[in-house]
Design an enzyme around this catalytic site. Sequence first.
Site, PDB file in Angstrom:
ATOM      1  CG  LEU A 179      33.714  -1.579 -22.507  1.00 13.14           C
ATOM      2  CD1 LEU A 179      34.368  -1.062 -21.102  1.00 13.14           C
ATOM      3  CD2 LEU A 179      34.322  -2.608 -23.041  1.00 13.14           C
ATOM      4  CG  ASP A 180      25.983  -5.220 -23.524  1.00 11.84           C
ATOM      5  OD1 ASP A 180      25.065  -4.598 -23.924  1.00 11.84           O
ATOM      6  OD2 ASP A 180      25.583  -6.407 -22.757  1.00 11.84           O
ATOM      7  CB  VAL A 220      30.181  -1.402 -17.647  1.00 13.98           C
ATOM      8  CG1 VAL A 220      30.639  -1.479 -18.878  1.00 13.98           C
ATOM      9  CG2 VAL A 220      29.538  -0.285 -17.196  1.00 13.98           C
ATOM     10  CD  GLU A 235      23.877  -0.939 -22.220  1.00 14.13           C
ATOM     11  OE1 GLU A 235      22.682  -0.659 -22.555  1.00 14.13           O
ATOM     12  OE2 GLU A 235      24.484  -2.053 -22.541  1.00 14.13           O
ATOM     13  CG  HIS A 293      16.942   7.501 -25.534  1.00 10.55           C
ATOM     14  ND1 HIS A 293      16.070   6.775 -24.733  1.00 10.55           N
ATOM     15  CD2 HIS A 293      16.680   7.394 -26.901  1.00 10.55           C
ATOM     16  CE1 HIS A 293      15.161   6.372 -25.667  1.00 10.55           C
ATOM     17  NE2 HIS A 293      15.305   6.638 -26.930  1.00 10.55           N
TER      18      HIS A 293
END
Length: 581
Positions: free
Chosen positions: A243-244, A246, A281, A309
């Site tokens: 899900l891009d 959110v 995300e 990251h």
Amino acid sequence: MQFEVWAPQAGRVTLQCDGVTRAMERDPEREGWWRGEAEAHDGSRYGFALDGGPVRPDPRSRRQPDGPDGPSAVVDHARFAWRAQWGGRPLPGAVLYELHVGTYTREGTFDAAAERLGHLAELGVTHVELMPVCPFPGRHGWGYEGVSLWAVHEPYGGPEGLKRFVDRAHALGLGVVLDVVHNHLGPSGNYLPEFGPYFTDTHHTPWGAAVNLDAPGSDEVRSYLVQSALAWLRDYRIDGLRLDAVHALVDTRARHFLEELSEAVDTLAADTGRPLFLIAESDLNDPRVVTPREEGGFGVHAQWNDDFHHALHTALTGESQGYYADFARAPLAALAKTLTGGFFHDGTYSSFRGRHHGRPLDRDRVAGHRLLGYSQTHDQVGNRARGDRLAALVSPGLLACAAALTLTAPFTPMLFMGEEWAAGTPWQFFTDHTDPELARAVRDGRRREFAAHGWAEEDVPDPQDPATRDRSCLDWSEPERDPHARVLAWYRLLVALRHEQPDLTDPDLGDTKVAYDEERRWLAFRRGDVRVAVNLAGEPAAVPLGAPGARVLAAWEPVRAPGPDGVLHLPGESAVVLLQE
């Protein structure tokens, strides 16, 4: 065949199907819905006209053969003959691989990508995560400006092409995850506002008006998004959804949209007997996103962890601009914090945001597999001015350290396509907008954005130039030669160890113990009987591992196991994985 459409503000709706126009009637049982019948079959072209206006595609279109602006087409999903017998693959224990269909091969199609899936099965990954495949203008693009959230980009191969890809992946034992974008739609070919209140000015996002999740009419909008998600999982046998962004889903209702979506997905999983999952995300660092619903969370099954990251990237490269600043002050300390606590910003001050950010994870309640760890993604590579990968920034030895940390960390690891062989090709931002004004706006906006960070205009690739996309295609001759072949062998070994060593998939975040030396640039951690050490400095390091008798499982450079004193002598820019016996 019966057609239906939600158009609550229309006074009259007509259906045009295969050149024949018919009036539609209001559905007496569903407010705002219209229905009508017409002779139709798989491939029939159709659309709806509101109050005598132009014919528009169906908001729930399953296919757009001529692109976002053209008519919709009927899709009979029952026509496809699935071959693979597939019971699914769950998220715990997974290794994901992010893949962009348009650049994974130079052909840029599902069929061409499917021919390369054997490489991934041999690599040992468990799931392929496809970047968005909904229709968008032109042929080439990242996919995040898609429209028609139920349809498949025709130049990739359309619905049939996606099904063939999924079927081939399943035949090889690979699950498929699909990136879906619910937080905005592309500006070109987006006719949803003509049909109903799909967007609201109550909230605003970086893309303009927010998707309507909590204003009047939001019940149907939420249903539209939920049903679209379920359609991918049901009709295409997709195993999970990413899900891009959110954090851009603004929802003030008592029951958050993510909770509603996760419940619907869990229900479908129970009905089909197949494990299905959602990966968010999220920029929120809010544990509620991945906390089960019964414990007061939203019930999303996992989320990307950018903090891991950022800590890893600053430790490897020394970069400190933008959101890297907080991590770069003491990168190994930041990395140690994420390895043991998940989030770096867990209520701490974020200089990038100018405020405190995040909340601590409860390590007793949140399993490690609910966070995804990675050293590269499409965002972190493609949103650099030149799209330069980590391989363009650091040595092969440091790449080996990044791989070791990613693939042995307590998170679900994810790789970005080509990373596994240190691809020499960049991955740049590219578009193929058919609207000249929009193309110019995107080009100029990107150059302004990077100019503010000191980049010269000529150093920022033109997204509309076909060469930008072409440069971003993987070179499949690279894995056959060094140094790429050596890096690929290292990744294969590490992935195999992750599958073989139970301690590397232990979900207990609290079981990870870390030691490091910021000045000498080494870090080591223990997960059960597995010991991992990396030396990011150019000189050899003496690492007090405290593991006499440990056996070397994998080493980037030749290294001896620690002697009776428990000290590991690790070459510069090197990594090792050991097993305490």
